[in-house]
Enzyme design. Structure first.
Site: not given
Length: 132
Positions: A92-94
């Site tokens: 995941y990221c932002r």
């Protein structure tokens, strides 16, 4: 070089390009929503990876996640050092863009990858428990 050899060489180059493109196309990952991501990371065999910057990670992350910055110079070497290719990876990221880049790169390396669609902001906004 005769015309037959030239045509054979061109055909071999085209075949190689086709095989390479098919290999890249087969390197896929699964993009999942919050509920499915939560189920996936509940499995202790899944490696949870936050691909944001160290500063973003320090500001808050999903518990048990490791930080490997997808835009960092050492991304490939950290993947080799930290991750086990025999185990699935959840990334995941932002907001979902960097995690898709990381998921594709990991899938090309042979990992089975799950990517959190819409990222940490969406996941965290839907959660009631605190993040680390």
């Amino acid at each position: 070089m005769t015309m037959k050899r030239i045509l054979l060489l061109v055909a071999l180059v085209c075949l190689g390009a086709y095989v390479y493109s098919q290999r890249r196309a087969s390197a896929t990952f699964k993009s999942v929503d919050n509920a499915e991501f939560t189920q996936i990371i509940a499995d202790t065999t899944v490696q949870l990876v936050d691909v944001r910057t160290p500063a973003e990670f320090a500001a808050g992350h999903i518990p048990e996640a490791v930080n490997i910055d997808v835009r960092g110079e050492k991304f490939d070497s950290e993947v080799k050092t930290v991750l086990d290719p025999s185990r699935p990876v959840a990334v995941y990221c932002r907001s979902g863009a960097r995690s898709k880049t990381a998921a594709h790169a990991l899938a090309e390396k042979g990992f089975r990858v799950y990517e959190l669609n819409k990222g940490f902001m969406n996941w965290n906004g839907a959660r009631t428990e605190p993040t680390e």
